[in-house]
Design an enzyme around this catalytic site. Sequence first.
Site, mmCIF file in Angstrom:
data_model
loop_
_atom_site.group_PDB
_atom_site.id
_atom_site.type_symbol
_atom_site.label_atom_id
_atom_site.label_comp_id
_atom_site.label_asym_id
_atom_site.label_seq_id
_atom_site.Cartn_x
_atom_site.Cartn_y
_atom_site.Cartn_z
ATOM 1 N N ASP A 78 66.469 -12.814 54.689
ATOM 2 C CA ASP A 78 65.693 -11.577 54.660
ATOM 3 C C ASP A 78 65.583 -10.757 56.007
ATOM 4 O OD1 ASP A 78 63.333 -9.961 52.777
ATOM 5 O OD2 ASP A 78 62.523 -10.074 54.451
ATOM 6 N N LYS A 131 59.054 -17.266 48.675
ATOM 7 C CA LYS A 131 59.487 -16.427 49.912
ATOM 8 C C LYS A 131 58.777 -17.471 51.111
ATOM 9 C CE LYS A 131 61.022 -12.704 51.074
ATOM 10 N NZ LYS A 131 62.196 -11.843 50.779
HETATM 11 P P1 NDP Z 1 67.758 -6.791 58.265
HETATM 12 O O1 NDP Z 1 66.698 -7.552 59.211
HETATM 13 O O2 NDP Z 1 68.991 -6.692 58.051
HETATM 14 O O3 NDP Z 1 67.144 -5.052 58.785
HETATM 15 C C1 NDP Z 1 66.065 -4.818 58.796
HETATM 16 C C2 NDP Z 1 66.085 -3.268 59.231
HETATM 17 O O4 NDP Z 1 64.765 -2.635 59.211
HETATM 18 C C3 NDP Z 1 66.558 -2.952 60.698
HETATM 19 O O5 NDP Z 1 67.176 -1.882 60.787
HETATM 20 C C4 NDP Z 1 65.095 -2.999 61.384
HETATM 21 O O6 NDP Z 1 65.107 -2.314 62.730
HETATM 22 C C5 NDP Z 1 64.196 -2.389 60.335
HETATM 23 N N1 NDP Z 1 62.777 -2.473 60.709
HETATM 24 C C6 NDP Z 1 62.371 -3.844 60.526
HETATM 25 N N2 NDP Z 1 60.917 -3.711 60.828
HETATM 26 C C7 NDP Z 1 60.886 -2.270 61.028
HETATM 27 C C8 NDP Z 1 59.605 -1.744 61.314
HETATM 28 N N3 NDP Z 1 58.180 -2.383 61.448
HETATM 29 N N4 NDP Z 1 59.706 -0.077 61.368
HETATM 30 C C9 NDP Z 1 60.923 0.343 61.401
HETATM 31 N N5 NDP Z 1 62.089 -0.170 61.033
HETATM 32 C C10 NDP Z 1 61.967 -1.807 60.706
HETATM 33 O O7 NDP Z 1 66.736 -6.857 56.812
HETATM 34 P P2 NDP Z 1 67.147 -6.548 55.421
HETATM 35 O O8 NDP Z 1 68.215 -5.373 55.581
HETATM 36 O O9 NDP Z 1 67.967 -7.842 54.766
HETATM 37 O O10 NDP Z 1 65.932 -6.443 54.553
HETATM 38 C C11 NDP Z 1 65.343 -4.717 54.734
HETATM 39 C C12 NDP Z 1 64.221 -4.778 53.574
HETATM 40 O O11 NDP Z 1 64.934 -5.281 52.279
HETATM 41 C C13 NDP Z 1 63.259 -5.949 53.762
HETATM 42 O O12 NDP Z 1 61.904 -5.254 52.981
HETATM 43 C C14 NDP Z 1 63.604 -6.867 52.959
HETATM 44 O O13 NDP Z 1 62.456 -7.813 52.363
HETATM 45 C C15 NDP Z 1 64.307 -6.136 51.511
HETATM 46 N N6 NDP Z 1 65.354 -6.895 50.855
HETATM 47 C C16 NDP Z 1 66.242 -7.597 51.333
HETATM 48 C C17 NDP Z 1 67.026 -8.337 50.630
HETATM 49 C C18 NDP Z 1 68.412 -8.736 50.994
HETATM 50 O O14 NDP Z 1 69.230 -9.163 50.271
HETATM 51 N N7 NDP Z 1 68.637 -8.757 52.348
HETATM 52 C C19 NDP Z 1 66.896 -8.510 49.270
HETATM 53 C C20 NDP Z 1 65.720 -7.581 48.740
HETATM 54 C C21 NDP Z 1 64.990 -7.014 49.660
HETATM 55 P P3 NDP Z 1 65.325 -3.144 63.833
HETATM 56 O O15 NDP Z 1 66.858 -3.655 64.026
HETATM 57 O O16 NDP Z 1 64.682 -2.548 65.151
HETATM 58 O O17 NDP Z 1 64.589 -4.352 63.669
#
Ligand code: NDP
Length: 458
Positions: free
Chosen positions: A179, A139
Site C-alpha cells: 500500500d 489491513k
Molecule cells: P504509493 O506510496 O505508491 O503512492 C502514494 C502517492 O500518493 C504518492 O504520490 C504520494 O506522494 C501521494 N500522497 C501520499 N500521501 C499524500 C497526502 N497526504 N497528500 C497528497 N498526496 C499524498 O501508494 P499507492 O499508489 O500504492 O496507493 C495510493 C492509494 O491507492 C492509497 O489510498 C492506497 O490505499 C490505494 N490503493 C492502493 C492499491 C495498490 O495496489 N497499491 C490497491 C488499492 C488501493 P509522496 O510521494 O509525496 O508521498
Amino acid sequence: MIKAAEESTQSKCPELTMDNFISGLKRRNPGETEFHQSVEEVMTYLIPYVQLHPKYRKAQILERLTEPDRVIIFRVCWQDDHDAVRTNRGYRVQFNNSIGPYKGGLRFHPTVNLSILKFLGFEQIFKNSLTTLPMGAGKGGSNFNPKGKSDDEVMRFCQAFMTELSKHIGEDIDVPAGDIGVGAREISYMFGQYKRLKNEFTGTMTGKGLEFGGSEIRTEATGFGCIYFMREMLKHQSDGLEGKQCLISGSGNVAQYAALKLIQLGAKVVTISDSSGFVHDPDGLDEEKLEFIIDLKTVKRGRISEFADHYKLKFYDKQKPWSIPCDLAFPCATQNELDEADAKALIKNGCQGIAEGANMPVTIGAIKSFQNAKLLFSPGKASNAGGVAVSGLEMTQNSIRMSWSSEELEQRLVEIMTNIHQQCIRYGSEKDYVDYVKGANIAGFVKVADAMLAYGVL
Ligand code: NDP
C-alpha cells in the site's frame, strides 16, 4: 409476561437508525474519525437495505461487521545507520475472514494510526467480496516513514516488523500486500524474512517479485483496473475514453499505471502530483514522460517537481489538481484529498466522471455533490479492486505452483472489473441514474453477510 419478553428483545435490539448506529459506533471507537467516515458512507446504504431484510438485523450483522475479528498492535525496534535505536508501532487489523483468509495491504507512513487502518480494513471487506474471489479483509502497517531512509535502514525495519507479524499471518490465515510506502522493495524484504523465520516457501504475501512467486501485472493492476472500470461506466452511457482530458492525483503505484492505461486507450492525462504539489502538462503525458516519472518515484525516490523542471512544465506548489478543466478525474493519492470545494470546481468545469483510484480520496460531502449533479462516480471499493483481485490470482498461482502469462492475467482483470461494474448496476440502478456507491456497498455486503448468517453466532 409476554409484554416483558417483548420489551427485553427491544432493549437488546434498539431501533436501527443511522443516528443510533453511528452514535454507538463513535462511542465504542472514540476519536477514530476516518473509521467513522467510512462506516457512515457504507451505512447510508446498508441500513435501509437491512431494514428491508430483517434476517440480517436479527443476527446483528451490521454490528458484527463493524467490529474487527482482532487487532494486533506491536512494538518494532530497529537500528538506523548511525546505530541509534529506533522504535515504531506496527499493526495488523484482521477485520473479517468470512469468505476467505484475511487479505489487504500494509501501509508505511507517518500518519498511520488505528483509525486509518480500521477504515481501510473495513473497506476491504466489500472490495474483496466484489472481486468474487475467496478473500477476507485485513489491513496493517506502521508509522515508519521510508522516505529519506537508506535501503539498509528500510531492510532492517522490514525484518523487525516481519519478526512479529509472522506470528499472525500465513497463506491460509492472512496474506498481506503493499500500500502507500510499501512497494516491491519492502515486500521483498518482508517476504524474505518471513521465509527465513518459518523455513517455508508459501504465498503468504502478494506483490512479490516475479522471480519468487509474484504475478505478472500485479504492479499495474490497481491503476489498470481503475481505468477499465471507468471505461465500463462510460460504455454504459454509450461513451468511451478516447480523447478525454483527464486529471490524476498522486504519482505512486496506482497513479502511474492509471496514467499508462489512459494513454494506451487514447485519453489525455494533463496532471500528476505528490504530497508537495501538482504538475500541469497541457499537451498530455506520453509514455516517455511516464517512464521518467516511474523512475523518479520508484528508483530515485525524488519529488514530482523534478519532473516539472526536467520537461519545463508548470509546478503548482502545495496545490491539488482539481481546478484544471477536465472530462474525467482520478484521485489516486490518499484519503480525503478531494473535498466539496474541489467537487464544485470539477462540476463547474464540466467534469463528467470521477473514479477513485485511492481509498476514500473523496469526502462524503464531495460524493453527495457529484451525485446531486448526476456525474458518474465510482467508489474505490469498486474501481480500485483490480489490485487485490490480481493479488487473489497471485495466491491461486502460488497454490497451484504455476504462473500465468500477462495476457491471460490482464484478460482476467478486465473480466473482474466488468463483473464488478455489472454488480454495481444490479444493486445501484435508479430511475435515471446509477448510484455506484450504493451498488458496490450492497453487492459487496450480501455475500459476506450471507456467509456470516450461515456460520451462526460467532
Ligand atoms: P504509493 O506510496 O505508491 O503512492 C502514494 C502517492 O500518493 C504518492 O504520490 C504520494 O506522494 C501521494 N500522497 C501520499 N500521501 C499524500 C497526502 N497526504 N497528500 C497528497 N498526496 C499524498 O501508494 P499507492 O499508489 O500504492 O496507493 C495510493 C492509494 O491507492 C492509497 O489510498 C492506497 O490505499 C490505494 N490503493 C492502493 C492499491 C495498490 O495496489 N497499491 C490497491 C488499492 C488501493 P509522496 O510521494 O509525496 O508521498
